[in-house]
Design an enzyme around this catalytic site. Sequence first.
Site, mmCIF file in Angstrom:
data_model
loop_
_atom_site.group_PDB
_atom_site.id
_atom_site.type_symbol
_atom_site.label_atom_id
_atom_site.label_comp_id
_atom_site.label_asym_id
_atom_site.label_seq_id
_atom_site.Cartn_x
_atom_site.Cartn_y
_atom_site.Cartn_z
ATOM 1 N N SER A 34 0.824 -1.212 0.000
ATOM 2 C CA SER A 34 0.000 0.000 0.000
ATOM 3 C C SER A 34 0.855 1.257 0.000
ATOM 4 O O SER A 34 1.782 1.403 0.786
ATOM 5 C CB SER A 34 -0.894 0.034 1.238
ATOM 6 O OG SER A 34 -1.563 1.286 1.310
ATOM 7 N N HIS A 92 -0.079 3.875 1.128
ATOM 8 C CA HIS A 92 -0.343 4.596 2.373
ATOM 9 C C HIS A 92 0.782 4.404 3.388
ATOM 10 O O HIS A 92 1.009 5.263 4.233
ATOM 11 C CB HIS A 92 -1.704 4.190 2.951
ATOM 12 C CG HIS A 92 -2.854 4.768 2.176
ATOM 13 N ND1 HIS A 92 -3.311 6.054 2.380
ATOM 14 C CD2 HIS A 92 -3.621 4.260 1.187
ATOM 15 C CE1 HIS A 92 -4.322 6.305 1.549
ATOM 16 N NE2 HIS A 92 -4.522 5.227 0.814
ATOM 17 N N ASP A 146 -6.095 9.971 0.975
ATOM 18 C CA ASP A 146 -7.418 9.859 0.380
ATOM 19 C C ASP A 146 -8.196 11.107 0.762
ATOM 20 O O ASP A 146 -8.315 11.421 1.950
ATOM 21 C CB ASP A 146 -8.145 8.620 0.914
ATOM 22 C CG ASP A 146 -7.413 7.327 0.569
ATOM 23 O OD1 ASP A 146 -6.759 7.293 -0.482
ATOM 24 O OD2 ASP A 146 -7.527 6.376 1.354
ATOM 25 N N GLU A 158 -9.826 5.133 -8.440
ATOM 26 C CA GLU A 158 -9.951 5.779 -7.129
ATOM 27 C C GLU A 158 -9.686 7.274 -7.283
ATOM 28 O O GLU A 158 -8.550 7.731 -7.141
ATOM 29 C CB GLU A 158 -8.958 5.176 -6.126
ATOM 30 C CG GLU A 158 -9.302 3.760 -5.731
ATOM 31 C CD GLU A 158 -8.481 3.237 -4.558
ATOM 32 O OE1 GLU A 158 -7.640 3.997 -4.037
ATOM 33 O OE2 GLU A 158 -8.678 2.078 -4.166
ATOM 34 N N HIS A 162 -7.705 8.919 -4.274
ATOM 35 C CA HIS A 162 -6.380 8.529 -3.763
ATOM 36 C C HIS A 162 -5.288 9.345 -4.437
ATOM 37 O O HIS A 162 -4.991 9.172 -5.614
ATOM 38 C CB HIS A 162 -6.147 7.039 -3.997
ATOM 39 C CG HIS A 162 -4.788 6.551 -3.555
ATOM 40 N ND1 HIS A 162 -4.590 5.783 -2.425
ATOM 41 C CD2 HIS A 162 -3.556 6.729 -4.093
ATOM 42 C CE1 HIS A 162 -3.300 5.508 -2.287
ATOM 43 N NE2 HIS A 162 -2.647 6.071 -3.302
#
Length: 265
Positions: free
Chosen positions: A169, A171, A178, A227, A230
């Site tokens: 990820s 992240h 996000d 997305e 994101h």
Amino acid sequence: MKYTIYGKISGALLLILLLAGCGGTEEEAVPEEEQTESEADESPDEEAESEEMNSEEPEPFIDEEDIADEGSIQALVNKEHHLSADYVPEDLVPVEVPTVLESPEINQLRQEASDALTEMFDAALAEGITLYARSGYRSYNTQASLYDGYRAAHGEEAANRFSAPPGASEHQTGLAMDVTAESVNYELLEAFGETDEGIWVRENAHEHGFIIRYPEGKEEITGYLYEPWHLRYLGAELASDIYESGLTYEEYIRESGMDIEEDGE
Ligand SMILES: [Zn+2]
């Protein structure tokens, strides 16, 4: 290095390209079926910027070693390029923008990305666009919990289309956020891409160093569904060049002639 040649065609392409793939916050639910209308007739306004760079071959904005360095702003992280389980960015800070969730962990980004996020939210606000940050940094363990939950609920194959296994990820880099808006009830929905806020983000995020990492129609390349929420921080120069290219980060790296080995191969 030819990527700037895409500047001229990027406008039309880009506006069609916005799709998905983050790796999940609690409610990063399976995306809805709604289809995005083509907006190819809107004309972008960044041609002027890209043209002046066509006169000679530009220096690449990316570096092969940086792409492979998990601590670099340019780090490539996807299903083939994982972060180590113990990687934690050294300069995480709480973001200084409106957030949706209480968790201190996910309301963090690396310092440079946080500063850029503040700048972007301020620029949006100046144009009447109010954005919210929903999910930023996630530790390896947090990602593992999320992914396991999605896998249990949806099955592995489905979960893999919208959530990342731990280590895969973005992240975890502290460079992804996000974003959402009141118009989508502060959730992470594909419909965000068609809201005023989502459109603003799509057209302006690059100027502040962020790209929409999982555009529409690029699932085969990025590994994720569309997305529109994101955002991945890469710095304004690189993000802008990628934006103008109309490419995903994976494609951009490939077009730049970088030879990136996949993990375990
Ligand atoms: Zn995400």
